[in-house]
Design an enzyme around this catalytic site. Structure first.
Site, PDB file in Angstrom:
ATOM      1  N   LYS A   1       0.858  -1.193   0.000  1.00 17.08           N
ATOM      2  CA  LYS A   1       0.000   0.000   0.000  1.00 17.08           C
ATOM      3  C   LYS A   1       0.894   1.242   0.000  1.00 17.08           C
ATOM      4  O   LYS A   1       1.891   1.291   0.740  1.00 17.08           O
ATOM      5  CB  LYS A   1      -0.888  -0.036   1.242  1.00 17.08           C
ATOM      6  CG  LYS A   1      -1.938   1.068   1.329  1.00 17.08           C
ATOM      7  CD  LYS A   1      -2.812   0.871   2.566  1.00 17.08           C
ATOM      8  CE  LYS A   1      -3.914   1.901   2.694  1.00 17.08           C
ATOM      9  NZ  LYS A   1      -4.750   1.679   3.885  1.00 17.08           N
TER      10      LYS A   1
ATOM     11  N   SER B   1      -9.750   1.599   2.936  1.00 16.58           N
ATOM     12  CA  SER B   1      -8.893   2.370   2.066  1.00 16.58           C
ATOM     13  C   SER B   1      -7.836   1.554   1.327  1.00 16.58           C
ATOM     14  O   SER B   1      -7.275   2.027   0.343  1.00 16.58           O
ATOM     15  CB  SER B   1      -8.188   3.452   2.878  1.00 16.58           C
ATOM     16  OG  SER B   1      -7.340   2.871   3.851  1.00 16.58           O
TER      17      SER B   1
ATOM     18  N   SER C   1      -9.851  -0.785   7.146  1.00 18.15           N
ATOM     19  CA  SER C   1      -9.301  -0.657   5.793  1.00 18.15           C
ATOM     20  C   SER C   1      -8.591  -1.876   5.238  1.00 18.15           C
ATOM     21  O   SER C   1      -8.232  -1.879   4.058  1.00 18.15           O
ATOM     22  CB  SER C   1      -8.358   0.535   5.717  1.00 18.15           C
ATOM     23  OG  SER C   1      -9.107   1.705   5.602  1.00 18.15           O
TER      24      SER C   1
HETATM   25  N1  GLN Z   1     -13.082   3.827   6.326  1.00 19.17           N
HETATM   26  C1  GLN Z   1     -12.543   4.282   7.574  1.00 19.17           C
HETATM   27  C2  GLN Z   1     -12.152   5.721   7.428  1.00 19.17           C
HETATM   28  O1  GLN Z   1     -12.506   6.277   6.468  1.00 19.17           O
HETATM   29  C3  GLN Z   1     -11.365   3.433   7.948  1.00 19.17           C
HETATM   30  C4  GLN Z   1     -10.142   3.772   7.213  1.00 19.17           C
HETATM   31  C5  GLN Z   1      -8.975   2.942   7.589  1.00 19.17           C
HETATM   32  O2  GLN Z   1      -9.093   1.920   8.237  1.00 19.17           O
HETATM   33  N2  GLN Z   1      -7.801   3.449   7.217  1.00 19.17           N
HETATM   34  O3  GLN Z   1     -11.507   6.316   8.237  1.00 19.17           O
END
Ligand code: GLN
Length: 486
Positions: A75, A150, A174
């Site tokens: 990532k 994400s 994420s």
């Molecule tokens: N979807 C969640 C957010 O928008 C989690 C994101 C993540 O785990 N990095 O913060």
């Protein structure tokens, strides 16, 4: 299905060379990228150079480790020395880290072949990878849908076999949510098990790096390689790292009773019917394998979402203060320092990132701190206590990973709240610092993957892998391939 062990055996038997594996993987990436766009940048030179080193070892009859020669996606929020690390943001468009993150350094040491940096929501804020400043990633199971987020790039890349395994980061879901949307295995380790050194910080008390894979054992191998104490991360735990691939058995019959708790609060309104049905079938299957099933209540579970959207933006507003056009990345000039700062941040950050910086600045400001931030921290403790009492009764908790399956691109971009809801079931786990995984458990009527979430007590990743493995081996969900033609 390829697996780390299969590739390893081919290398050891000299059936294929590491350079061949890397070349084929890079070719597959190139062909599929037109459709999927899971990579922000591909790194063929570094990959082939490393593959050559592995081949030299094999030619010299030296023993090779399990990860040597294995193609991996990273990532793009993990720093890679000399390789652009953008975090999906325009503000880091030109950022080439002068140092290597601990995890990628460890993987390099272990001989894994990084094939590229994967797409993500800007600064890991989002649930669909649509917040990337660069490109949208498609879900390999249906190109008109999102891969989740994400870490959507990593999840899609593994699902489409553009790499064997990948790393993501999980602050509120994420890794697990995109794993469930893309039909792969994904897990978030106990907070502190994997070093965050070199991971671009979003919400430091929640962020953890973890593996994506096509099968449970591969994730165990990868986690074993990246876990462990790191003096460069002050929250890193000083513990022995077990072999997560040991004791993986096809059922629970040979062990002391395994108690699995089903979190009642996750089966309410808002849950897709077919997700509910498939998760319940998976629970029945776990029972079949020898587990004792109980209903468990975590009464404060649903407070996770509002608590998270105070704590995470608060931490983000502090962490993202460093992007000011001076220390990192892109600079938009102004007539004075203040103007330069604000121009840089206005043009460099996307809408969602700005929304969170504003939210976090507000909740941390004098007069509001007690009402929001402090209160949220107190409720966070209560959520943690609910899990603690649950783990007095059961060994592992289960629930759906996400209330629905992959949604259409653009469907939720105009409505941040409905987007936030897709992490309803993953967020409480981060607030409590627990390990959890998403395991493929079926498909909906449109052929979109569904995941079941397994949660265990702090540092009981071993249990998580054992339960996930037994379930996986008794089904064939993980063997299904997305309908992609190369
Ligand atoms: N979807 C969640 C957010 O928008 C989690 C994101 C993540 O785990 N990095 O913060």
């Amino acid at each position: 299905m390829v697996s780390i062990r299969k590739l390893h055996q081919q290398l050891v038997d000299k059936e294929r060379s590491a350079v061949e594996i890397a070349t084929e993987t890079l070719e597959r990436i190139e062909v599929l990228e037109q459709k999927i766009r899971s990579f922000l940048h591909v790194t063929p030179e570094r990959a082939l150079e490393q593959a050559k080193l592995v081949d030299e070892k094999i030619a010299a009859n030296q023993e090779i480790g399990l990860l040597e020669g294995i193609p991996i996606g990273i990532k793009d929020n993990m720093c890679t020395q000399g390789i652009r690390t953008t975090c999906g943001s325009k503000i880091l468009a030109n950022f080439v880290p002068p140092y290597e993150s601990t995890v990628t350094g460890k993987l390099q040491q272990a001989g894994a072949i990084m094939v590229g940096k994967t797409n993500l929501d800007e600064f890991a804020m989002g649930s669909s990878t649509e917040n990337s400043a660069y490109q949208m990633t498609a879900n390999p199971w249906d190109l008109s849908r999102v891969p989740g987020g994400s870490s959507g790039g990593s999840a899609a890349a593994v699902a489409a076999s553009q790499c064997t395994v990948a790393l993501g980061s999980d602050t509120g879901g994420s890794i697990r949510q995109p794993a469930s949307f893309c039909g792969v295995f994904g897990m978030k380790p106990t907070y502190g098990l994997v070093s965050r050194y070199g991971l671009v910080a979003y919400a430091s008390s929640l962020d953890q790096i973890g593996p994506f894979s096509r099968n449970v054992e591969d994730a165990g191998i990868l986690l074993g390689a990246i876990a462990g104490y790191d003096k460069k991360d002050s929250t890193s735990l000083k513990i022995e790292i077990p072999d997560y691939t040991k004791n993986l058995k096809p059922d629970f019959k040979s062990r002391r009773k395994l108690r699995i708790g089903v979190i009642q609060e996750t089966f309410g309104p808002g849950l897709d019917e077919v997700v509910q049905e498939k998760v319940q079938q998976a629970i029945a299957q776990l029972q079949e394998l020898g587990a004792e099933i109980q209903e468990i209540s975590c009464p404060r579970f649903s407070y996770g979402l509002p608590v998270y959207y105070i704590i995470a933006p608060s931490e983000a507003s502090a962490n993202l203060a460093r992007y000011d056009g001076v220390k990192y990345g892109v600079r938009y000039p102004g007539d004075n320092l203040g103007e330069m700062y604000s121009k840089t941040r206005a043009a460099g950050f996307g809408e969602e990132v700005k929304r969170r910086i504003m939210l976090g600045t507000y909740t941390l400001s004098a007069g509001y701190y007690d009402a929001y931030y402090l209160k949220a921290q107190k409720v966070r403790t209560l959520i943690k206590q609910d899990f603690e009492s649950a783990f007095e009764k059961v060994d592992v908790l289960v629930c759906p990973t996400s209330p629905g399956t992959a949604f259409k691109a653009g469907e939720k971009t105009g409505d941040p709240l409905s987007m936030y809801l897709s992490d309803l079931m993953t967020i409480p786990v981060n607030l409590a610092g627990l390990p959890a995984a998403s395991v493929p458990c079926g498909f909906d009527n449109q052929g979109l993957p569904i995941g079941i979430q397994l949660i265990s007590n702090v540092l009981r990743e071993d249990l998580l892998f054992q339960v996930a493995y037994a379930y996986e081996q008794s089904t064939n969900w993980h063997l299904k391939e997305p309908p992609l033609t190369v």
